[in-house]
Motif scaffolding. Structure first.
Motif, PDB file in Angstrom:
ATOM      1  N   UNK A   1       0.841  -1.197   0.000  1.00 10.20           N
ATOM      2  CA  UNK A   1       0.000   0.000   0.000  1.00 10.20           C
ATOM      3  C   UNK A   1       0.879   1.251   0.000  1.00 10.20           C
ATOM      4  N   UNK A   2       1.959   1.229   0.762  1.00  8.87           N
ATOM      5  CA  UNK A   2       2.892   2.359   0.787  1.00  8.87           C
ATOM      6  C   UNK A   2       3.496   2.589  -0.594  1.00  8.87           C
ATOM      7  N   UNK A   3       3.842   1.498  -1.275  1.00 11.36           N
ATOM      8  CA  UNK A   3       4.419   1.606  -2.614  1.00 11.36           C
ATOM      9  C   UNK A   3       3.397   2.177  -3.596  1.00 11.36           C
ATOM     10  N   UNK A   4       2.153   1.725  -3.504  1.00 11.39           N
ATOM     11  CA  UNK A   4       1.089   2.248  -4.352  1.00 11.39           C
ATOM     12  C   UNK A   4       0.885   3.737  -4.095  1.00 11.39           C
ATOM     13  N   UNK A   5       0.928   4.124  -2.824  1.00  8.37           N
ATOM     14  CA  UNK A   5       0.780   5.538  -2.467  1.00  8.37           C
ATOM     15  C   UNK A   5       1.893   6.372  -3.097  1.00  8.37           C
ATOM     16  N   UNK A   6       3.116   5.852  -3.068  1.00  8.65           N
ATOM     17  CA  UNK A   6       4.246   6.572  -3.674  1.00  8.65           C
ATOM     18  C   UNK A   6       4.044   6.714  -5.181  1.00  8.65           C
ATOM     19  N   UNK A   7       3.580   5.651  -5.827  1.00  9.87           N
ATOM     20  CA  UNK A   7       3.303   5.723  -7.268  1.00  9.87           C
ATOM     21  C   UNK A   7       2.235   6.770  -7.561  1.00  9.87           C
ATOM     22  N   UNK A   8       1.179   6.775  -6.772  1.00  9.51           N
ATOM     23  CA  UNK A   8       0.108   7.758  -6.959  1.00  9.51           C
ATOM     24  C   UNK A   8       0.630   9.172  -6.747  1.00  9.51           C
ATOM     25  N   UNK A   9       1.502   9.344  -5.754  1.00 11.35           N
ATOM     26  CA  UNK A   9       2.080  10.666  -5.482  1.00 11.35           C
ATOM     27  C   UNK A   9       2.901  11.145  -6.688  1.00 11.35           C
ATOM     28  N   UNK A  10       3.649  10.234  -7.308  1.00 16.81           N
ATOM     29  CA  UNK A  10       4.463  10.609  -8.464  1.00 16.81           C
ATOM     30  C   UNK A  10       3.573  10.948  -9.666  1.00 16.81           C
ATOM     31  N   UNK A  11       2.517  10.178  -9.881  1.00 15.36           N
ATOM     32  CA  UNK A  11       1.594  10.470 -10.982  1.00 15.36           C
ATOM     33  C   UNK A  11       0.950  11.837 -10.774  1.00 15.36           C
ATOM     34  N   UNK A  12       0.509  12.102  -9.553  1.00 14.55           N
ATOM     35  CA  UNK A  12      -0.109  13.396  -9.260  1.00 14.55           C
ATOM     36  C   UNK A  12       0.877  14.538  -9.500  1.00 14.55           C
ATOM     37  N   UNK A  13       2.124  14.337  -9.112  1.00 16.69           N
ATOM     38  CA  UNK A  13       3.144  15.372  -9.316  1.00 16.69           C
ATOM     39  C   UNK A  13       3.352  15.632 -10.805  1.00 16.69           C
ATOM     40  N   UNK A  14       3.346  14.572 -11.608  1.00 14.60           N
ATOM     41  CA  UNK A  14       3.504  14.749 -13.051  1.00 14.60           C
ATOM     42  C   UNK A  14       2.312  15.505 -13.638  1.00 14.60           C
ATOM     43  N   UNK A  15       1.131  15.221 -13.136  1.00 16.92           N
ATOM     44  CA  UNK A  15      -0.080  15.855 -13.659  1.00 16.92           C
ATOM     45  C   UNK A  15      -0.198  17.315 -13.227  1.00 16.92           C
ATOM     46  N   UNK A  16       0.200  17.606 -12.000  1.00 17.31           N
ATOM     47  CA  UNK A  16      -0.001  18.946 -11.460  1.00 17.31           C
ATOM     48  C   UNK A  16       1.256  19.798 -11.441  1.00 17.31           C
ATOM     49  N   UNK A  17       2.426  19.153 -11.541  1.00 20.22           N
ATOM     50  CA  UNK A  17       3.674  19.891 -11.429  1.00 20.22           C
ATOM     51  C   UNK A  17       4.047  20.197  -9.989  1.00 20.22           C
ATOM     52  N   UNK A  18       3.315  19.591  -9.033  1.00 22.26           N
ATOM     53  CA  UNK A  18       3.567  19.831  -7.613  1.00 22.26           C
ATOM     54  C   UNK A  18       3.780  18.493  -6.924  1.00 22.26           C
TER      55      UNK A  18
END
Length: 75
Positions: free
Chosen positions: A20-37
């Motif tokens: 779950x922690x790994x999935x959260x990190x992946x989601x955080x990276x995707x969000x950063x790519x989408x938002x630039x933050x």
């Protein structure tokens, strides 16, 4: 979202915490790519604060240690 995606998200709750922690990190990276933050985790924020405190105290890694690490990793 299709039903397969929803079923997958439901199964996530049964995963081990490290997955779950790994999935959260992946989601955080995707969000950063989408938002630039990129929003660091609390653990990352603490590490950043520790690094800045070391910088303030002028605690640096010796150049020879950096050179050894670069050589070891082919940098």
């Amino acid at each position: 979202m299709d039903s397969d995606s929803l079923k997958l998200l439901e199964r996530v709750a049964s995963w081990p915490q490290e997955d779950i922690d790994e999935l959260e990190e992946c989601a955080r990276m995707i969000e950063a790519q989408r938002t630039g933050v990129y929003r660091p985790t609390e653990k990352e924020r603490e590490a950043i604060e520790q690094g800045l405190a070391q910088l303030d105290r002028k605690e640096f890694v010796p150049d020879e240690v950096i050179a050894q690490a670069k050589k070891r990793y082919g940098l």
